[in-house]
Design an enzyme around this catalytic site. Structure first.
Site, PDB file in Angstrom:
ATOM      1  CB  CYS A  28      -0.833   0.006   1.330  1.00  0.00           C
ATOM      2  SG  CYS A  28      -2.221  -0.831   1.272  1.00  0.00           S
ATOM      3  CB  CYS A  43      -6.067  -3.307  -5.044  1.00  0.00           C
ATOM      4  SG  CYS A  43      -5.095  -1.663  -5.009  1.00  0.00           S
ATOM      5  CB  CYS A  69      -6.498  -6.012  -1.185  1.00  0.00           C
ATOM      6  SG  CYS A  69      -4.889  -6.377  -1.445  1.00  0.00           S
ATOM      7  CB  CYS A 106      -4.060   2.193   2.589  1.00  0.00           C
ATOM      8  SG  CYS A 106      -4.656   3.668   2.210  1.00  0.00           S
TER       9      CYS A 106
HETATM   10 FE1  SF4 Z   1      -1.448  -3.586  -2.570  1.00  0.00          FE
HETATM   11 FE2  SF4 Z   1      -3.610  -4.740  -1.778  1.00  0.00          FE
HETATM   12 FE3  SF4 Z   1      -2.528  -2.225  -0.935  1.00  0.00          FE
HETATM   13 FE4  SF4 Z   1      -3.538  -2.595  -3.360  1.00  0.00          FE
HETATM   14  S1  SF4 Z   1      -4.764  -2.695  -1.609  1.00  0.00           S
HETATM   15  S2  SF4 Z   1      -1.817  -1.571  -2.729  1.00  0.00           S
HETATM   16  S3  SF4 Z   1      -2.505  -4.573  -3.820  1.00  0.00           S
HETATM   17  S4  SF4 Z   1      -1.698  -4.449  -0.492  1.00  0.00           S
END
Ligand code: SF4
Length: 250
Positions: A126, A209, A212, A237
């Protein structure tokens, strides 16, 4: 054109708390009129709140800047929505990308899906794909607008409508819909036929994403489908780190 009030005076207005009594349109009008191209609206295109904000901002000033992070792992429905918004509002959505070299190194070292292995790996992903490019964009702004809502996360309960974002150099951060309910969001979307992510109709209240995010079941918390394999306390995040709270995510 922005008003000519000095940036320091604007910060004092924010600190005084007098803007908290304004409604969403009032707050947005204030930030757009005072900051112009020195402000931007950050939208994930994965939540309904951001779409409402784009529509509201467009009605106030068609030239309002809109930023979106392309993490490289977004679902196709989100990319489709970005283009639908560009067409509907005749708007140049500014797409932000991760810094290629660091991301290449990370993937080479840890593989394509290391976010499932540990909270640390997930946060690092993230950080590279979201936090770093957003920080780079915010460093060039004096104010930004986010789609945070209090009812979407425990960590968002103390957030104000307008605050000083110390984590991003003391710029102004505006959360016009912080006290809106889902019902208000739904009503606005219906009334103005606002384009939204098609995954919402497939059980995703919040789309991030692709690897996720997943659909939720009846009675689940609205963010239960995000990083579902983690403890709820870790589900942020890192973009929304600031004066009022310390961690939250798009
Ligand atoms: Fe990486 Fe998942 Fe964060 Fe997207 S949501 S940046 S894929 S960890």
């Amino acid at each position: 054109m922005p008003n000519s009030i000095d940036t320091k005076d604007l910060i004092e207005i924010v600190r005084s708390g007098e803007l908290e009594s304004l409604d969403a349109q009032g707050i947005l009008t204030w930030v757009i009129e005072n900051y112009g191209s020195r402000m931007a609206l950050s939208c994930s295109f994965g939540g309904m709140t951001g779409q409402v904000l784009i529509d509201m901002a467009y009605r106030i000033n068609r030239k309002t800047r809109v930023l979106v992070l392309d993490t490289g792992r977004l679902p196709q429905e989100t990319y489709n929505l970005i283009d639908r918004v560009r067409d509907r509002y005749d708007m140049n959505v500014e797409v932000l990308y991760p810094e290629a070299e660091s991301l290449e190194l990370f993937v080479r070292q840890h593989g394509m899906n290391s976010f499932y292995e540990s909270v640390e790996q997930r946060k690092q992903c993230c950080n590279l794909r979201k936090v770093e490019p957003m920080n780079r964009a915010l460093a060039k702004l004096d104010a930004w607008v986010s789609g945070l809502r209090r009812d979407q996360s425990e960590t968002r309960s103390d957030v104000r409508k307008v605050e000083i974002d110390k984590a991003h150099g003391g710029i102004v951060k505006v959360n016009p819909l912080i006290d809106w309910t889902q019902e208000q969001i739904d009503d606005y979307i219906k009334e103005f036929n606002v384009p939204v992510n098609r995954l919402h109709s497939k059980g995703y209240p919040s789309v991030g994403c692709a690897p996720c995010s997943r659909a939720i079941g009846p009675g689940d918390h609205v963010r239960a489908g995000r990083w579902w394999w983690e403890n709820p306390d870790d589900k942020e995040c890192g973009i929304h780190v600031g004066e009022q709270f310390d961690g939250s995510g798009i």
